[in-house]
Design a protein around this motif. Structure first.
Motif, PDB file in Angstrom:
ATOM      1  N   LYS A 219       2.734  31.359   3.981  1.00  0.00           N
ATOM      2  CA  LYS A 219       2.510  29.852   4.303  1.00  0.00           C
ATOM      3  C   LYS A 219       4.041  29.296   4.902  1.00  0.00           C
ATOM      4  O   LYS A 219       3.863  28.114   5.422  1.00  0.00           O
ATOM      5  N   SER A 220       4.890  30.004   4.307  1.00  0.00           N
ATOM      6  CA  SER A 220       6.180  29.116   4.319  1.00  0.00           C
ATOM      7  C   SER A 220       6.648  29.038   5.905  1.00  0.00           C
ATOM      8  O   SER A 220       6.486  29.962   6.570  1.00  0.00           O
ATOM      9  N   GLU A 221       7.464  27.867   6.148  1.00  0.00           N
ATOM     10  CA  GLU A 221       7.973  27.715   7.292  1.00  0.00           C
ATOM     11  C   GLU A 221       9.338  28.338   7.345  1.00  0.00           C
ATOM     12  O   GLU A 221      10.107  28.436   8.243  1.00  0.00           O
ATOM     13  N   ASN A 222       9.650  28.471   5.964  1.00  0.00           N
ATOM     14  CA  ASN A 222      11.192  29.176   5.816  1.00  0.00           C
ATOM     15  C   ASN A 222      11.376  30.419   6.480  1.00  0.00           C
ATOM     16  O   ASN A 222      10.226  31.176   6.492  1.00  0.00           O
ATOM     17  N   SER A 223      12.296  30.946   6.925  1.00  0.00           N
ATOM     18  CA  SER A 223      12.259  32.337   7.305  1.00  0.00           C
ATOM     19  C   SER A 223      13.096  33.339   6.486  1.00  0.00           C
ATOM     20  O   SER A 223      13.153  34.477   6.694  1.00  0.00           O
ATOM     21  N   GLU A 224      13.726  33.072   5.238  1.00  0.00           N
ATOM     22  CA  GLU A 224      14.546  33.677   4.405  1.00  0.00           C
ATOM     23  C   GLU A 224      14.288  33.474   2.906  1.00  0.00           C
ATOM     24  O   GLU A 224      14.022  32.152   2.623  1.00  0.00           O
ATOM     25  N   PHE A 225      14.015  34.716   2.301  1.00  0.00           N
ATOM     26  CA  PHE A 225      13.637  34.561   0.917  1.00  0.00           C
ATOM     27  C   PHE A 225      14.441  35.436  -0.179  1.00  0.00           C
ATOM     28  O   PHE A 225      14.869  36.656   0.418  1.00  0.00           O
ATOM     29  N   ILE A 226      14.645  35.002  -1.485  1.00  0.00           N
ATOM     30  CA  ILE A 226      15.143  35.815  -2.175  1.00  0.00           C
ATOM     31  C   ILE A 226      13.967  36.327  -3.243  1.00  0.00           C
ATOM     32  O   ILE A 226      13.364  35.407  -3.715  1.00  0.00           O
ATOM     33  N   ILE A 227      13.929  37.644  -3.428  1.00  0.00           N
ATOM     34  CA  ILE A 227      12.569  38.051  -4.001  1.00  0.00           C
ATOM     35  C   ILE A 227      13.168  38.500  -5.528  1.00  0.00           C
ATOM     36  O   ILE A 227      13.605  39.654  -5.436  1.00  0.00           O
ATOM     37  N   CYS A 228      12.476  37.914  -6.638  1.00  0.00           N
ATOM     38  CA  CYS A 228      12.660  38.339  -7.806  1.00  0.00           C
ATOM     39  C   CYS A 228      11.479  38.805  -8.587  1.00  0.00           C
ATOM     40  O   CYS A 228      10.944  37.947  -9.282  1.00  0.00           O
ATOM     41  N   THR A 229      11.039  40.057  -8.114  1.00  0.00           N
ATOM     42  CA  THR A 229       9.970  40.672  -8.922  1.00  0.00           C
ATOM     43  C   THR A 229      10.066  42.037  -8.458  1.00  0.00           C
ATOM     44  O   THR A 229      11.126  42.391  -7.762  1.00  0.00           O
ATOM     45  N   GLU A 230       9.312  43.089  -8.897  1.00  0.00           N
ATOM     46  CA  GLU A 230       9.121  44.413  -8.745  1.00  0.00           C
ATOM     47  C   GLU A 230       9.307  44.578  -7.266  1.00  0.00           C
ATOM     48  O   GLU A 230       8.722  43.986  -6.382  1.00  0.00           O
ATOM     49  N   LEU A 231      10.223  45.774  -6.865  1.00  0.00           N
ATOM     50  CA  LEU A 231      10.388  46.232  -5.639  1.00  0.00           C
ATOM     51  C   LEU A 231       9.176  46.406  -4.785  1.00  0.00           C
ATOM     52  O   LEU A 231       9.173  46.106  -3.465  1.00  0.00           O
ATOM     53  N   GLY A 232       8.263  47.220  -5.285  1.00  0.00           N
ATOM     54  CA  GLY A 232       6.809  47.193  -4.363  1.00  0.00           C
ATOM     55  C   GLY A 232       6.201  46.236  -3.717  1.00  0.00           C
ATOM     56  O   GLY A 232       5.614  46.235  -2.719  1.00  0.00           O
ATOM     57  N   ILE A 233       6.604  44.852  -4.130  1.00  0.00           N
ATOM     58  CA  ILE A 233       5.940  43.555  -3.504  1.00  0.00           C
ATOM     59  C   ILE A 233       6.635  43.598  -1.735  1.00  0.00           C
ATOM     60  O   ILE A 233       6.008  43.016  -0.982  1.00  0.00           O
ATOM     61  N   LEU A 234       7.763  44.457  -1.722  1.00  0.00           N
ATOM     62  CA  LEU A 234       8.413  44.372  -0.323  1.00  0.00           C
ATOM     63  C   LEU A 234       7.498  44.808   0.744  1.00  0.00           C
ATOM     64  O   LEU A 234       7.484  44.285   1.839  1.00  0.00           O
ATOM     65  N   TYR A 235       6.667  45.732   0.243  1.00  0.00           N
ATOM     66  CA  TYR A 235       6.025  46.546   1.414  1.00  0.00           C
ATOM     67  C   TYR A 235       5.057  45.286   2.026  1.00  0.00           C
ATOM     68  O   TYR A 235       4.927  45.520   3.232  1.00  0.00           O
ATOM     69  N   GLU A 236       4.243  44.586   1.251  1.00  0.00           N
ATOM     70  CA  GLU A 236       3.126  43.774   1.363  1.00  0.00           C
ATOM     71  C   GLU A 236       3.820  42.614   2.494  1.00  0.00           C
ATOM     72  O   GLU A 236       3.756  42.060   3.280  1.00  0.00           O
ATOM     73  N   LEU A 237       5.196  42.119   1.684  1.00  0.00           N
ATOM     74  CA  LEU A 237       5.883  40.788   2.198  1.00  0.00           C
ATOM     75  C   LEU A 237       6.275  41.206   3.768  1.00  0.00           C
ATOM     76  O   LEU A 237       6.087  40.769   4.716  1.00  0.00           O
ATOM     77  N   GLU A 238       7.012  42.680   3.779  1.00  0.00           N
ATOM     78  CA  GLU A 238       7.332  42.990   5.123  1.00  0.00           C
ATOM     79  C   GLU A 238       6.598  43.360   6.000  1.00  0.00           C
ATOM     80  O   GLU A 238       6.783  43.031   7.324  1.00  0.00           O
ATOM     81  N   SER A 239       5.560  43.918   5.848  1.00  0.00           N
ATOM     82  CA  SER A 239       4.409  44.284   6.850  1.00  0.00           C
ATOM     83  C   SER A 239       3.795  43.060   7.112  1.00  0.00           C
ATOM     84  O   SER A 239       3.365  42.963   8.504  1.00  0.00           O
ATOM     85  N   GLY A 240       3.501  41.786   6.260  1.00  0.00           N
ATOM     86  CA  GLY A 240       2.804  41.005   6.960  1.00  0.00           C
ATOM     87  C   GLY A 240       3.693  39.833   7.587  1.00  0.00           C
ATOM     88  O   GLY A 240       3.208  38.878   8.149  1.00  0.00           O
ATOM     89  N   ASN A 241       4.962  39.930   7.440  1.00  0.00           N
ATOM     90  CA  ASN A 241       6.021  38.896   7.863  1.00  0.00           C
ATOM     91  C   ASN A 241       7.100  39.560   8.569  1.00  0.00           C
ATOM     92  O   ASN A 241       8.352  39.123   8.077  1.00  0.00           O
ATOM     93  N   PRO A 242       6.768  40.419   9.558  1.00  0.00           N
ATOM     94  CA  PRO A 242       7.780  40.882  10.238  1.00  0.00           C
ATOM     95  C   PRO A 242       9.105  40.207  10.812  1.00  0.00           C
ATOM     96  O   PRO A 242      10.249  40.523  11.042  1.00  0.00           O
ATOM     97  N   ASP A 243       8.746  38.718  10.796  1.00  0.00           N
ATOM     98  CA  ASP A 243       9.812  38.074  11.640  1.00  0.00           C
ATOM     99  C   ASP A 243      10.677  37.369  10.551  1.00  0.00           C
ATOM    100  O   ASP A 243      11.780  36.614  10.799  1.00  0.00           O
ATOM    101  N   LYS A 244      10.423  37.598   9.100  1.00  0.00           N
ATOM    102  CA  LYS A 244      11.065  37.063   7.992  1.00  0.00           C
ATOM    103  C   LYS A 244      12.011  37.932   7.335  1.00  0.00           C
ATOM    104  O   LYS A 244      11.759  39.061   7.522  1.00  0.00           O
ATOM    105  N   LYS A 245      13.027  37.316   6.747  1.00  0.00           N
ATOM    106  CA  LYS A 245      13.975  38.125   5.980  1.00  0.00           C
ATOM    107  C   LYS A 245      13.952  38.004   4.536  1.00  0.00           C
ATOM    108  O   LYS A 245      13.702  36.980   4.000  1.00  0.00           O
TER     109      LYS A 245
END
Ligand code: 13P
Ligand code: SF4
Length: 299
Positions: A219-245
């Motif tokens: 939902k965020s309009e921000n485009s960059e995020f520091i992710i502090c939880t287990e690595l596996g979450i990146l799969y969903e984050l990256e596939s659902g938000n290809p334009d975000k870092k």
């Protein structure tokens, strides 16, 4: 292997649930992926005869508790959450003797036996909301001291007694690791799971469960995020938000128990129908109560 699994799933009328911390390829064969709360809610609605739970043992137990008449299989019986064993029945008994009005609030990352002696369960998605709703003033929060102390910062009118358990994966993340990334990427939002240490949690722009973090990013309009939880979450984050870092702290937090689930052991479990979760009937009867209470109050 994925095609074989999908074929077998249809033949056997089976369904696959997976936590966001499992391997990417496991998430790809799952019918439903989620955090602990979503998975326990979903487990109640399923019509299939066999449920394969891709996650750690307590997750399989929760699904069994909610579906006592179904066959619940876990691809690796040794995929276990160490935190689930960091509190004992004796500690609960002793605390109950100390306080007349005690509520034992049990994070779902616990064994069915511990749940059977608890008053209500919570997940990281609903712990604050549920503890706020309790009438009891004294709360024994088990097993996670970090989630418990996060709840205590939000619910001020209760005496929250902490237990000395923690997630060995989230616990490794230090304040300095996050500060380093914050300095490097000052425009990034910091998203933190409440299983992290208190001083890490304080650095968060948002603190929430795995799904909470994913929803925030979506939902965020921000485009960059520091992710502090287990690595596996990146799969969903990256596939659902290809334009975000996404920036990820070092050393990486990887739950090796979650990674024990592989396509090979899913296939084997599904074809042999082994690794069934069995819960003693007296524990089943008692442990379902706090879980059901959570699903009612957490709604
Ligand atoms: P959630 O699924 O509630 O985000 O919890 C994370 C976790 O560690 C599961 O074991
Ligand atoms: Fe347990 Fe931590 Fe792994 Fe979650 S990430 S299953 S709490 S060890």
């Amino acid at each position: 292997m994925k095609d074989e699994i999908n074929k077998l799933k249809k033949e056997k009328n089976a369904v696959i649930l997976a936590h966001y911390y499992t391997r990417n390829e496991v998430q790809e064969v799952a019918d439903y992926i989620g955090d602990s709360y979503y998975l326990s809610e979903k487990a109640q609605e399923l019509k299939e005869d066999i449920i394969i739970m891709c996650g750690v043992y307590f997750m399989g137990e929760s699904v069994k508790l909610l579906n006592p008449n179904k066959k619940i299989l876990i691809p690796d019986m040794n995929s276990d959450c160490p935190m689930a064993h960091m509190v004992t029945l004796k500690q609960i008994d002793e605390m109950r003797k100390k306080y007349d009005d005690l509520a034992v609030v049990c994070y779902v990352n616990s064994t069915a036996e511990i749940k059977s002696k608890s008053d209500i369960c919570v997940t990281s998605a609903n712990a604050v909301k549920i503890v706020e709703k309790l009438e009891n003033r004294n709360v024994f929060f088990i097993p996670d001291k970090h989630l418990g102390s996060y709840v205590a910062t939000k619910v001020k009118d209760k005496n929250i007694i902490l237990n000395d358990g923690y997630c060995p994966i989230h616990h490794t993340l230090l304040k300095e690791d996050v500060e380093l990334l914050k300095e490097r990427y000052p425009q990034a939002k910091v998203l933190i799971h409440p299983e992290c240490r208190d001083e890490v949690v304080q650095l968060g722009d948002f603190v929430g469960s795995t799904s909470g973090i994913i929803n925030y990013v979506n939902k965020s309009e921000n485009s960059e995020f520091i992710i502090c939880t287990e690595l596996g979450i990146l799969y969903e984050l990256e596939s659902g938000n290809p334009d975000k870092k996404f920036y990820y702290p070092e050393p990486k937090m990887e739950c090796l128990d979650m990674k024990k689930i592989t396509l090979d052991n899913i296939y084997k479990t599904l074809s042999e129908e082994d690794n069934e979760i069995i819960i003693e009937s007296n524990i089943q009867v008692e442990a379902i109560k706090p879980l059901k209470k959570m699903l009612q109050l957490g709604r």
